[in-house]
Design an enzyme around this catalytic site. Structure first.
Site, short mmCIF file in Angstrom:
data_model
loop_
_atom_site.label_atom_id
_atom_site.label_comp_id
_atom_site.label_asym_id
_atom_site.label_seq_id
_atom_site.Cartn_x
_atom_site.Cartn_y
_atom_site.Cartn_z
N GLU A 43 0.83 -1.21 0.00
CA GLU A 43 0.00 0.00 0.00
C GLU A 43 0.86 1.26 0.00
OE1 GLU A 43 -3.59 1.90 2.79
OE2 GLU A 43 -2.11 0.54 3.66
N LYS A 116 -10.43 2.78 -1.43
CA LYS A 116 -10.52 2.14 -0.11
C LYS A 116 -11.81 2.53 0.59
CE LYS A 116 -7.57 1.56 4.00
NZ LYS A 116 -6.22 1.90 4.51
N CYS A 153 -5.71 -2.62 2.80
CA CYS A 153 -5.33 -2.58 4.21
C CYS A 153 -6.52 -2.74 5.16
CB CYS A 153 -4.53 -1.31 4.51
SG CYS A 153 -3.49 -1.47 5.99
#
Length: 299
Positions: A43, A116, A153
């Site tokens: 990431e 995200k 993540c």
């Protein structure tokens, strides 16, 4: 194709974009040389994990997806290596900012963007200061080698994300990551929990999982908190030591490849898509789902 070879990349990073792009490029070539067809960098690899603090200057790291030099570089590399590469970056979209991934197919085609969805906010991981929650929804990407889902993540802790990507057709789930120590809880080590939750997603959805983390300590050295390892001082509350441990697991939850907490390198494994499909059918998780009973989950 029945079988696909995947790789998770792991390295430490400087705070120089060109240096980091070169490191990741070298690892991509190493992975491709080992037969990898889908290659996952970690990431926000263009620099240090800047969300440790809330510094306004770090908004200058963001770029629009269109014409982004790092994205264009890895688009060309994907084409050169005939490899699928999901590329994480800090996206500027007008006045809005996102933590995003673009997936490049093995011919370099841009397959689209994922933003995200789950944005953490806590000591050392102050992402809500920088990123809006993603508005793309959970996606699958039909690549040359397999249909994949990509979460980012904090997404990896949410079973709904994994289930939604699998329902969208994904055979493999990829999670670029930046995670390590907790500045306010130096005795807390979430490494095993981090792996177990993703292994649980693999088992509960009968899919394979690939997770790529970074290594190294970023931030100001210090002596706050508990003693460091091997006699070294513990990092200060301004720093994070990332615990690596990138891995690949199959639909049974067996780890097929794994890197240590500190090593640079690639975790490479070959997966059988037909076997994954057989496991998914025989386990009956999607046959026996009761979607009409789960509406409470969205309230």
């Amino acid at each position: 194709m029945s079988k696909v070879t995947v790789a998770a990349l792991q390295t430490d990073f400087s705070d120089d974009v060109a240096d980091n792009v070169a490191r990741v490029t070298e690892l991509c070539r190493q992975a491709a040389g080992a037969g990898a067809q889908i290659i996952l960098p970690s990431e926000l690899f263009e620099g240090h994990y800047f969300c440790r603090n809330q510094h306004e200057v770090d908004f200058e790291r963001a770029r629009p997806a269109e014409g982004h030099p790092t994205l264009r570089h890895f688009q060309a590399l994907a084409r050169e290596l005939s490899a699928v590469i999901p590329v994480s970056f800090f996206e500027k979209a007008g006045p809005e900012y996102y933590n995003s991934v673009v997936v490049f197919d093995a011919d370099g085609k841009d397959l689209g963007l994922y933003r995200k969805s789950h944005i953490p906010d806590g000591p050392g991981y102050q992402e809500k200061f920088f990123f809006r929650p993603g508005n793309t929804g959970f996606r699958s990407f039909v690549t040359r080698y397999a249909t994949i889902g990509v979460g980012i993540c904090w997404d990896q802790w949410f079973p709904e994300c994994a289930r939604a990507m699998t329902l969208a057709g994904a055979d493999l789930l990829f999670y670029p990551t930046a995670i390590g120590s907790e500045p306010e809880e130096p005795g807390l080590d979430s490494r095993d929990s981090w792996q177990r939750v993703m292994i649980g997603h693999a088992v509960a959805n009968s899919v394979a999982v690939v997770a790529a983390n970074r290594i190294g300590t970023e931030g100001t050295p210090g002596t706050e908190g508990s003693p460091g390892t091997e006699g070294s001082p513990a990092p200060s509350k301004d720093s994070i030591t990332f615990y690596g441990s990138s891995f690949v697991c199959d639909a049974r939850g067996d780890k097929l490849a794994e890197l240590s907490r500190t090593e640079r390198g690639v975790a490479v494994a070959t997966l059988d898509l037909q076997e994954l499909a057989r496991v998914r059918a025989s386990m009956g998780f999607f046959r026996d789902r009761r979607g009409e009973l789960y509406r409470k989950l969205t309230e």
